[in-house]
Design a protein around this motif. Structure first.
Motif, PDB file in Angstrom:
ATOM      1  N   CYS A  49       0.842  -1.194   0.000  1.00 42.48           N
ATOM      2  CA  CYS A  49       0.000   0.000   0.000  1.00 42.48           C
ATOM      3  C   CYS A  49       0.876   1.242   0.000  1.00 42.48           C
ATOM      4  O   CYS A  49       2.003   1.215   0.491  1.00 42.48           O
ATOM      5  N   THR A  50       0.334   2.325  -0.512  1.00 47.38           N
ATOM      6  CA  THR A  50       1.034   3.599  -0.422  1.00 47.38           C
ATOM      7  C   THR A  50       0.728   4.225   0.933  1.00 47.38           C
ATOM      8  O   THR A  50      -0.312   3.927   1.539  1.00 47.38           O
ATOM      9  N   PRO A  51       1.606   5.090   1.411  1.00 47.26           N
ATOM     10  CA  PRO A  51       1.347   5.745   2.700  1.00 47.26           C
ATOM     11  C   PRO A  51       0.034   6.536   2.710  1.00 47.26           C
ATOM     12  O   PRO A  51      -0.661   6.567   3.729  1.00 47.26           O
ATOM     13  N   ASN A  52      -0.331   7.142   1.576  1.00 51.34           N
ATOM     14  CA  ASN A  52      -1.595   7.888   1.513  1.00 51.34           C
ATOM     15  C   ASN A  52      -2.791   6.958   1.705  1.00 51.34           C
ATOM     16  O   ASN A  52      -3.746   7.297   2.413  1.00 51.34           O
ATOM     17  N   TYR A  53      -2.746   5.790   1.089  1.00 54.16           N
ATOM     18  CA  TYR A  53      -3.843   4.822   1.231  1.00 54.16           C
ATOM     19  C   TYR A  53      -3.938   4.342   2.676  1.00 54.16           C
ATOM     20  O   TYR A  53      -5.026   4.251   3.245  1.00 54.16           O
ATOM     21  N   ILE A  54      -2.794   4.051   3.278  1.00 57.53           N
ATOM     22  CA  ILE A  54      -2.777   3.596   4.670  1.00 57.53           C
ATOM     23  C   ILE A  54      -3.400   4.658   5.570  1.00 57.53           C
ATOM     24  O   ILE A  54      -4.206   4.352   6.453  1.00 57.53           O
ATOM     25  N   LYS A  55      -3.056   5.913   5.341  1.00 57.00           N
ATOM     26  CA  LYS A  55      -3.613   7.008   6.152  1.00 57.00           C
ATOM     27  C   LYS A  55      -5.129   7.091   5.993  1.00 57.00           C
ATOM     28  O   LYS A  55      -5.865   7.237   6.969  1.00 57.00           O
ATOM     29  N   ARG A  56      -5.628   6.972   4.752  1.00 60.77           N
ATOM     30  CA  ARG A  56      -7.081   7.036   4.516  1.00 60.77           C
ATOM     31  C   ARG A  56      -7.810   5.900   5.229  1.00 60.77           C
ATOM     32  O   ARG A  56      -8.865   6.107   5.821  1.00 60.77           O
ATOM     33  N   VAL A  57      -7.246   4.694   5.170  1.00 60.22           N
ATOM     34  CA  VAL A  57      -7.880   3.541   5.825  1.00 60.22           C
ATOM     35  C   VAL A  57      -7.887   3.738   7.338  1.00 60.22           C
ATOM     36  O   VAL A  57      -8.903   3.523   7.999  1.00 60.22           O
ATOM     37  N   ARG A  58      -6.764   4.183   7.895  1.00 55.45           N
ATOM     38  CA  ARG A  58      -6.698   4.416   9.342  1.00 55.45           C
ATOM     39  C   ARG A  58      -7.682   5.499   9.774  1.00 55.45           C
ATOM     40  O   ARG A  58      -8.303   5.382  10.833  1.00 55.45           O
ATOM     41  N   ASP A  59      -7.821   6.535   8.971  1.00 62.00           N
ATOM     42  CA  ASP A  59      -8.785   7.602   9.292  1.00 62.00           C
ATOM     43  C   ASP A  59     -10.216   7.079   9.289  1.00 62.00           C
ATOM     44  O   ASP A  59     -11.033   7.468  10.117  1.00 62.00           O
TER      45      ASP A  59
END
Length: 171
Positions: A61-71
């Protein structure tokens, strides 16, 4: 050219000139391509391995995708399959995401603890849960609390008399 004739030999000087010309052309093309790509394409972000906190599956995963999922899932990183399961659970419980996430995570923990090591035991546990749910539904359907003040069952079809006496009269 005759079938037995040998192809003409290239001189070493001609071969080196050909290699040099090809190298020059390739370097020209690559410098044009790299300038064009730098102007039109956004920078490629790095991907990293991310492990689902529910089922344990790893995916890139890209860091942006990981951030969106965590949010979206209260700081938890979950895979797409678990996210769909959480969304299904939300539909069942009236849209409470936190409750659905906790329910799914506990189901995954239970499966990872028992289901992977003892699949037959896990299946027996699932059947036991189905029986519990069905027996509680049956108990509610014959409960006196489901009757109105006139003694009639709320909802459903009311029965006026039994058919058993009619069967015995014909015998």
């Amino acid at each position: 050219m005759a079938p037995n004739a040998k192809p003409p030999r290239l001189s070493m000087e001609g071969l080196q000139r050909t290699i040099s010309d090809i190298s020059f052309e390739l370097s020209k093309e690559s410098s044009i391509d790299s300038t064009t790509k730098q102007q039109h394409l956004p920078p490629i972000s790095e991907v990293e391995d991310a492990k689902c906190e529910c089922c344990g599956m790893c995916e890139e995963c890209t860091p942006n995708y990981i951030k969106r999922v965590r949010d979206k899932f209260s700081g938890k990183l979950i895979c797409g399959l678990c996210a769909e399961a959480v969304n299904e659970e939300m539909e069942k419980n009236g849209g409470k995401r936190e409750e659905a996430l906790n329910e799914h995570m506990s189901a995954c923990v239970r499966f990872n603890r028992i289901g992977r090591s003892y699949p037959v035991l896990y299946q027996a546990e699932a059947i036991k849960e189905i029986f519990k749910k069905s027996s509680s539904i049956r108990a509610k359907s014959i409960s006196p609390r489901n009757r109105s003040s006139s003694g009639q069952k709320k909802g459903g079809i009311a029965r006026s008399s039994s058919c058993i006496p009619a069967i015995y009269e014909g015998a």
